[in-house]
Design an enzyme around this catalytic site. Structure first.
Site, short mmCIF file in Angstrom:
data_model
loop_
_atom_site.label_atom_id
_atom_site.label_comp_id
_atom_site.label_asym_id
_atom_site.label_seq_id
_atom_site.Cartn_x
_atom_site.Cartn_y
_atom_site.Cartn_z
N HIS A 125 -14.90 -4.44 14.16
CA HIS A 125 -14.27 -2.97 13.97
C HIS A 125 -14.94 -1.58 14.79
O HIS A 125 -15.47 -2.16 15.94
CB HIS A 125 -15.27 -2.13 12.61
CG HIS A 125 -15.53 -0.57 12.44
ND1 HIS A 125 -16.05 0.16 12.42
CD2 HIS A 125 -13.91 -0.64 11.30
CE1 HIS A 125 -15.87 1.56 12.06
NE2 HIS A 125 -14.25 1.35 11.35
N GLU A 137 0.76 -0.99 0.07
CA GLU A 137 -0.64 -0.40 -0.15
C GLU A 137 0.58 1.04 0.00
O GLU A 137 1.88 0.89 0.78
CB GLU A 137 -0.75 0.18 1.02
CG GLU A 137 -1.97 1.14 0.90
CD GLU A 137 -2.38 1.97 2.55
OE1 GLU A 137 -3.79 0.24 2.21
OE2 GLU A 137 -2.29 2.38 3.73
N ARG A 163 -16.01 3.03 3.57
CA ARG A 163 -17.26 3.79 3.84
C ARG A 163 -16.31 5.04 4.28
O ARG A 163 -16.53 6.43 3.51
CB ARG A 163 -17.90 2.87 5.39
CG ARG A 163 -19.03 4.23 5.62
CD ARG A 163 -18.88 4.46 6.38
NE ARG A 163 -18.02 4.48 7.54
CZ ARG A 163 -17.61 4.73 8.96
NH1 ARG A 163 -18.97 4.17 10.15
NH2 ARG A 163 -16.73 4.98 10.21
N GLY A 164 -14.23 4.22 4.70
CA GLY A 164 -14.10 5.83 4.90
C GLY A 164 -14.53 6.13 6.69
O GLY A 164 -15.67 5.66 7.23
N ALA A 180 -10.14 10.83 3.22
CA ALA A 180 -11.70 11.07 3.27
C ALA A 180 -11.96 12.25 2.98
O ALA A 180 -11.43 13.20 3.11
CB ALA A 180 -12.08 11.14 4.50
N THR A 234 -4.27 4.54 -1.29
CA THR A 234 -5.19 5.40 -0.57
C THR A 234 -5.76 6.89 -1.08
O THR A 234 -5.67 6.91 -1.81
CB THR A 234 -4.13 5.17 1.24
OG1 THR A 234 -3.72 6.00 1.01
CG2 THR A 234 -3.96 3.92 1.59
P1 FAD Z 1 -18.03 -0.13 6.37
O1 FAD Z 1 -17.87 -1.79 5.93
O2 FAD Z 1 -19.22 0.51 5.86
O3 FAD Z 1 -18.22 -0.69 8.44
C1 FAD Z 1 -18.52 0.67 9.18
C2 FAD Z 1 -18.67 0.24 10.20
O4 FAD Z 1 -20.59 0.43 10.19
C3 FAD Z 1 -18.30 -0.99 11.24
O5 FAD Z 1 -18.82 -0.89 12.14
C4 FAD Z 1 -19.48 -1.86 10.91
O6 FAD Z 1 -20.13 -3.07 10.39
C5 FAD Z 1 -20.40 -1.14 10.83
N1 FAD Z 1 -21.44 -1.63 9.54
C6 FAD Z 1 -21.51 -1.58 8.14
N2 FAD Z 1 -22.48 -2.42 7.54
C7 FAD Z 1 -23.53 -1.73 8.41
C8 FAD Z 1 -25.08 -1.13 7.68
N3 FAD Z 1 -25.58 -1.99 6.88
N4 FAD Z 1 -25.67 -1.42 8.99
C9 FAD Z 1 -25.38 -0.55 10.36
N5 FAD Z 1 -23.62 -0.70 10.07
C10 FAD Z 1 -23.22 -1.12 9.32
N6 FAD Z 1 -9.83 4.84 4.78
C11 FAD Z 1 -9.98 5.82 4.02
O7 FAD Z 1 -10.84 6.96 4.03
N7 FAD Z 1 -9.00 5.57 2.95
C12 FAD Z 1 -8.06 4.65 2.58
O8 FAD Z 1 -7.63 4.98 1.61
C13 FAD Z 1 -8.60 3.68 3.25
N8 FAD Z 1 -7.30 1.65 2.52
C14 FAD Z 1 -8.11 1.45 4.15
C15 FAD Z 1 -7.41 0.14 3.79
C16 FAD Z 1 -7.87 -1.00 4.20
C17 FAD Z 1 -7.20 -2.23 4.23
C18 FAD Z 1 -8.82 -0.43 5.19
C19 FAD Z 1 -8.70 -1.95 6.08
C20 FAD Z 1 -8.64 0.50 6.35
C21 FAD Z 1 -8.93 1.40 5.19
N9 FAD Z 1 -9.86 2.42 5.43
C22 FAD Z 1 -9.32 3.92 4.72
C23 FAD Z 1 -10.10 2.72 6.62
C24 FAD Z 1 -11.80 2.98 6.73
O9 FAD Z 1 -12.32 3.45 5.89
C25 FAD Z 1 -12.56 2.49 7.78
O10 FAD Z 1 -11.39 1.64 8.84
C26 FAD Z 1 -13.22 2.66 8.08
O11 FAD Z 1 -13.88 3.63 9.34
C27 FAD Z 1 -14.71 1.51 7.48
O12 FAD Z 1 -14.92 1.21 6.29
P2 FAD Z 1 -14.88 0.10 6.11
O13 FAD Z 1 -15.25 -0.26 4.47
O14 FAD Z 1 -15.05 -1.25 6.57
O15 FAD Z 1 -16.76 0.15 6.49
#
Ligand code: FAD
Length: 292
Positions: A150, A16, A107-108, A50, A47
């Protein structure tokens, strides 16, 4: 070639990187990429800030990877923060126009002071579903997973159910948050498999290079634990010079990569922090330079 096809044949190797700030030159990162290409990574992900403030640069980097002659696939991270359906449609089309057909759909992190994503999508699963609906199979879509849960999820069960939703919405691949506790990771892997999450798993490895960074990454940002062996390493080397700590941390990381490999994971993804030397030293120590 899609990353998931590579993972069917063997464990993938990837890195990354992150874009430089808007007022900084691109050349240092291009030099880092040139160094990383020496181990022929299967992919390099970039990356996305946000709010999308450096979105242009992120595209530029992914395009440079796609245009290079290194058989390295770029993965563009993309978040729902302030994203509308129209903005996603046009940015994803720009990806395809630039030869980028792999995306990590996130989601971010919600920016401080915001109550929501302030866009058309509340969760990554909605973005993944939208990408599938709009673009069919044109993209390989990765989703994020947090082995230690998370930080916003109330329970593991709830978080794993949301992972399953992302898979069911059309994700192809699971990329994990850092996790220094390999035993815990193994338990999580068993739990998600039981819950029907069958996607290939690419493990995010955060190299141990500096004690303050480890403490900040685990406790200051992600709610991740510092397991006893890592706590011991930090204590033993607490007053070392930066160089000595780095040396001990690299040895620790190499051992950890071997432990992950023994679990039968599908890929090793190093968070390079835009520093090639350390991750290449780790690759070397793990025998991941055989592709040279
Ligand atoms: P989600 O899958 O949407 O989950 C977020 C939270 O919401 C979790 O607690 C989940 O349990 C909950 N949730 C999910 N779906 C629902 C639903 N339907 N109803 C209620 N709750 C729900 N961030 C950046 O800004 N830029 C980046 O480039 C970046 N790169 C990353 C790379 C990797 C490999 C990883 C692991 C993370 C990265 N992140 C990045 C961080 C990430 O954006 C954060 O961890 C963010 O807070 C959650 O993203 P997610 O896609 O897991 O969200």
């Amino acid at each position: 070639m899609k990353i998931t096809d590579i993972m069917k044949e063997r464990m993938s190797l990837s890195f990354e990187v992150f874009p430089p700030k808007a007022d900084k030159p691109m050349e240092p990162l291009m030099e880092v990429l040139d160094q990383l290409y020496s181990v022929k990574p299967d992919f390099v992900s970039c990356t996305y800030g946000a709010g999308g403030t450096n979105a242009g640069r992120h595209m530029e980097i992914c395009k440079a990877i796609a245009d290079s002659d290194n058989d390295t696939i770029p993965i563009a991270h993309f978040t729902t923060i302030a994203a509308t359906k129209d903005s996603v449609r046009s940015q994803m089309q720009a990806c395809l126009d630039n030869g980028i057909d792999h995306v990590l759909a996130l989601r971010g992190d919600i920016p401080q002071g915001w109550e929501s994503t302030r866009g058309d999508f509340s969760h990554a699963s909605e973005l993944i579903g939208f990408l599938r609906e709009e673009f069919g199979d044109k993209f390989a879509i990765a989703m994020a997973g947090a082995p230690e849960k998370h930080i916003e999820a109330r329970t593991f069960e709830e978080d794993i159910a949301h992972l399953r939703m992302k898979q069911d919405a059309g994700a192809d691949l699971l990329m994990t948050q850092l996790c220094y506790d390999v035993n815990h990771f193994e338990t999580w892997m068993e739990k998600i498999r039981k819950a029907g999450v069958y996607l290939p798993i690419d493990v995010g490895i955060m190299p141990v290079l500096n004690k303050n960074s480890v403490i900040r990454m685990c406790l200051g940002m992600n709610g991740c634990s510092i397991p006893q062996p890592l706590a011991e390493l930090i204590s033993r080397h607490y007053n070392d010079t930066d160089e000595d700590f780095r040396k001990a941390g690299i040895e620790y990381t190499i051992r950890q990569v071997f432990e992950y490999m023994a679990l039968g994971i599908n890929g090793i993804h190093f968070y390079s922090l835009n520093k090639a030397d350390a991750v290449l030293e780790i690759c070397d120590g793990c025998g991941l330079t055989y592709r040279k």
